[in-house]
Design an enzyme around this catalytic site. Structure first.
Site, mmCIF file in Angstrom:
data_model
loop_
_atom_site.group_PDB
_atom_site.id
_atom_site.type_symbol
_atom_site.label_atom_id
_atom_site.label_comp_id
_atom_site.label_asym_id
_atom_site.label_seq_id
_atom_site.Cartn_x
_atom_site.Cartn_y
_atom_site.Cartn_z
ATOM 1 N N TYR A 48 11.729 -4.884 33.068
ATOM 2 C CA TYR A 48 12.671 -4.588 31.988
ATOM 3 C C TYR A 48 13.578 -3.449 32.412
ATOM 4 O O TYR A 48 13.254 -2.679 33.325
ATOM 5 C CB TYR A 48 11.947 -4.250 30.678
ATOM 6 C CG TYR A 48 11.306 -2.881 30.639
ATOM 7 C CD1 TYR A 48 12.011 -1.765 30.190
ATOM 8 C CD2 TYR A 48 9.995 -2.689 31.056
ATOM 9 C CE1 TYR A 48 11.419 -0.510 30.153
ATOM 10 C CE2 TYR A 48 9.393 -1.449 31.019
ATOM 11 C CZ TYR A 48 10.110 -0.355 30.562
ATOM 12 O OH TYR A 48 9.530 0.889 30.534
ATOM 13 N N CYS A 49 14.718 -3.357 31.727
ATOM 14 C CA CYS A 49 15.633 -2.255 32.025
ATOM 15 C C CYS A 49 16.294 -1.765 30.742
ATOM 16 O O CYS A 49 15.601 -1.529 29.761
ATOM 17 C CB CYS A 49 16.626 -2.618 33.122
ATOM 18 S SG CYS A 49 17.603 -4.098 32.828
ATOM 19 N N ARG A 50 17.610 -1.639 30.734
ATOM 20 C CA ARG A 50 18.295 -0.972 29.620
ATOM 21 C C ARG A 50 18.542 -1.846 28.410
ATOM 22 O O ARG A 50 18.688 -1.337 27.297
ATOM 23 C CB ARG A 50 19.633 -0.409 30.107
ATOM 24 C CG ARG A 50 19.482 0.732 31.093
ATOM 25 C CD ARG A 50 20.806 1.099 31.723
ATOM 26 N NE ARG A 50 20.670 2.291 32.556
ATOM 27 C CZ ARG A 50 21.595 2.688 33.429
ATOM 28 N NH1 ARG A 50 22.699 1.976 33.580
ATOM 29 N NH2 ARG A 50 21.400 3.781 34.140
ATOM 30 N N CYS A 104 21.488 -5.867 31.016
ATOM 31 C CA CYS A 104 21.273 -4.954 32.151
ATOM 32 C C CYS A 104 20.894 -5.796 33.366
ATOM 33 O O CYS A 104 19.923 -6.559 33.333
ATOM 34 C CB CYS A 104 20.163 -3.962 31.817
ATOM 35 S SG CYS A 104 19.711 -2.884 33.184
ATOM 36 N N PHE A 137 14.522 -1.222 26.891
ATOM 37 C CA PHE A 137 13.677 -0.186 26.312
ATOM 38 C C PHE A 137 14.154 0.280 24.934
ATOM 39 O O PHE A 137 13.319 0.459 24.037
ATOM 40 C CB PHE A 137 13.573 1.008 27.266
ATOM 41 C CG PHE A 137 12.788 2.152 26.684
ATOM 42 C CD1 PHE A 137 11.420 2.048 26.522
ATOM 43 C CD2 PHE A 137 13.427 3.311 26.267
ATOM 44 C CE1 PHE A 137 10.685 3.093 25.955
ATOM 45 C CE2 PHE A 137 12.703 4.357 25.711
ATOM 46 C CZ PHE A 137 11.332 4.251 25.550
#
Length: 221
Positions: free
Chosen positions: A177-179, A183, A207
């Site tokens: 996962y990222c932003r 993303c 997140f």
């Protein structure tokens, strides 16, 4: 009866928030700050702008009340004024995706083909984490991981992922996962891991969305 000029002034003041977001670079700054506090210098690097230009954008956001600052020695750090600012940005982004046809085309150009990038929902990931049958990788830059991350996630910045891949278990699925949903880090991470024979998917949100949903997070510092 309220005067017409007062009404105009009121709506102009309300619209100042939208005006502050009326720049791609400022929207990008808000997207980064939704991950956690960052210095002006870090933000400049993230949005590929000079420190001077980044400072000007931040001043516009500050005048609109969207960001707050703190000073540490000679460095100035910025953060979103509150969670509602992050929610506002998410709403603007989602409306654009639904109603601006060009956005989907540009997203495809930016993210690349997603045929080999499977996703799973936050609800499913929470269940998988409770069972302990998944490895979660936070592929954002390390400062963002330290500012807050999904409980149990391992910091694996995309730039380091190739060297970390041999250490990852082959019998458990990996979720990156990222932003946020747009993303590119998580998409690129899934492609890299799958190319190395690992089972990998990406979280369908980032997140900030996970945190706003009240799902478990932890802060390293």
């Amino acid at each position: 009866m309220a005067s017409g000029s007062a009404k105009v002034a009121l709506f102009d003041a309300l619209a100042s928030v939208a005006q502050a977001l009326g720049s791609g670079r400022r929207a990008e700054i808000v997207d980064v700050l939704a991950q956690g506090e960052r210095s002006v210098e870090d933000l400049a690097g993230e949005i590929s702008q000079s420190v001077a230009n980044t400072s000007q954008h931040l001043q516009v956001l500050a005048r609109a009340g969207l960001v707050r600052t703190r000073r540490e020695g000679n460095r100035v750090f910025y953060r979103l004024a509150d969670d509602r600012v992050g929610e506002l940005w998410a709403a603007v982004r989602d409306v654009a995706v639904r109603h601006v046809a060009e956005v989907s085309v540009l997203a495809d150009e930016y993210l690349g083909g997603r045929d080999g990038v499977e996703q799973l929902s936050a609800v499913e990931l929470e269940q998988r984490l409770a069972r302990g049958d998944v490895v979660v990788l936070d592929v954002r830059p390390e400062p963002e991981f330290l500012a807050g991350h999904i409980v149990g996630a391992r910091s694996a910045p995309l730039s380091d992922l190739a060297s970390l891949a041999p250490e990852l278990p082959r019998r458990r699925e990996i979720v990156a996962y990222c932003r946020g949903p747009y993303c590119v880090y998580a998409d690129d991470a899934v492609r890299l891991l799958r190319a190395r024979g690992l089972r990998a998917r990406r979280l369908d949100v980032g997140f900030p969305e996970w945190r706003r949903a009240g799902l478990p997070v932890e802060i390293t510092h």
